[in-house]
Design a protein around this motif. Structure first.
Motif: not given
Ligand SMILES: NC(=O)c1ccc[n+]([C@@H]2O[C@H](COP(=O)([O-])OP(=O)(O)OC[C@H]3O[C@@H](n4cnc5c(N)ncnc54)[C@H](O)[C@@H]3O)[C@@H](O)[C@H]2O)c1
Length: 246
Positions: A206-208, A235-245
């Motif tokens: 998690x980047x954050x 749209x699907x907004x991803x709110x994951x602290x950057x996990x999927x990146x």
């Protein structure tokens, strides 16, 4: 142009499923604070009535895994301006240990029930030519994950269904969206998943550098369904602290 008026839900009827706990309860509090007329729905009567009476909301008990119960909820809820399709379950098992009954239960609740409520509530929205439907997907729809096969597939289906329906209902002024949270500590994750993702193994992705909170998820749901997001659909907004990146 006023952002405050875009965020004002006074006079709008908002139906939130899974409102007895976790994300849904946090969402309910936020919409109540902004003047919404709330209809809260859940399988669990006792915590549902507690949340509803605290917020002065209507409470409707239903089972999202039972299509007749979903249809009854849609009929009882009446004219809804905003539907937050939030209720869901998790089956956290390796695929080889997932029996078909577990998989069918998850697909019934997390996909078919969501679709049936979208239909049941969306029909009136299309007729009235206004409305917003937000369904809660998951980061797993994008990145999969160990022990998440059927869950990830059901959540991906919800995101793709929303994209398709957004095209069908856009001409009628109805927005259809998803929110894909990353991991946030709620009862769902406390009971079934903390062990899988505890410590550095999960957080390192998690980047954050932290898990999310129910309040953060609620704020994004609120924003996406508000007039501040009036030009966003499908749209699907991803709110994951950057996990999927990662
Ligand atoms: N917590 C996370 O990390 C996370 C991450 C991504 C997505 N999600 C999704 O967010 C949504 C809310 O999850 P949460 O974390 O708040 O979990 P939660 O377990 O705290 O709340 C889920 C609510 O849904 C209700 N529910 C479950 N099955 C139902 C049924 N058959 N009919 C009606 N209501 C039912 C439960 O009673 C509960 O009140 C779910 O769709 C979940 O898949 C959660």
């Amino acid at each position: 142009m006023s952002l405050a008026s875009d965020l004002d839900f006074t006079g709008r009827r908002v139906l939130i499923t899974g409102a007895a706990n976790g994300f849904g309860a946090a969402m309910a509090a936020l919409y109540a604070e902004h003047g919404a007329s709330l209809v809260l729905a859940d399988l669990e009567a006792e915590p549902l009535h507690a949340v509803a009476s605290r917020l002065g909301a209507e409470a409707l008990v239903f089972d999202q895994g039972d299509l007749a119960s979903v249809a009854a909820l849609a009929a009882q809820a009446g004219e809804v301006d905003v539907l937050v399709n939030n209720a869901g379950i998790l089956v956290a098992k390796p695929l080889l240990d997932t029996d078909l009954a577990d998989a069918a239960r998850l697909v019934n609740v997390d996909f078919l029930g969501v679709m049936a409520l979208m239909q049941g509530i969306g029909r009136g929205m299309v007729e009235r030519r206004r409305g917003v439907i937000l369904s809660i997907s998951s980061q797993t729809a994008f990145c999969g994950g160990e022990n998440r096969g059927v869950y990830a597939a059901a959540k991906a289906a919800v995101s793709q269904l929303s994209r398709a329906v957004a095209v069908e209902w856009g001409p009628y002024g109805v927005r259809v969206l998803c929110l894909a949270p990353g991991r946030a500590l709620t009862r769902m994750t406390a009971e079934t998943a903390r062990a899988d993702y505890s410590g550095d193994r999960g957080l390192a992705r998690v980047p954050l550098g932290r898990w999310g909170t129910a309040d953060e998820v609620a704020k994004m749901a609120f924003f996406l369904t508000s007039d501040a997001a009036a030009y966003v659909t499908g749209e699907t907004l991803i709110a994951d602290g950057g996990y999927v990146l990662g």
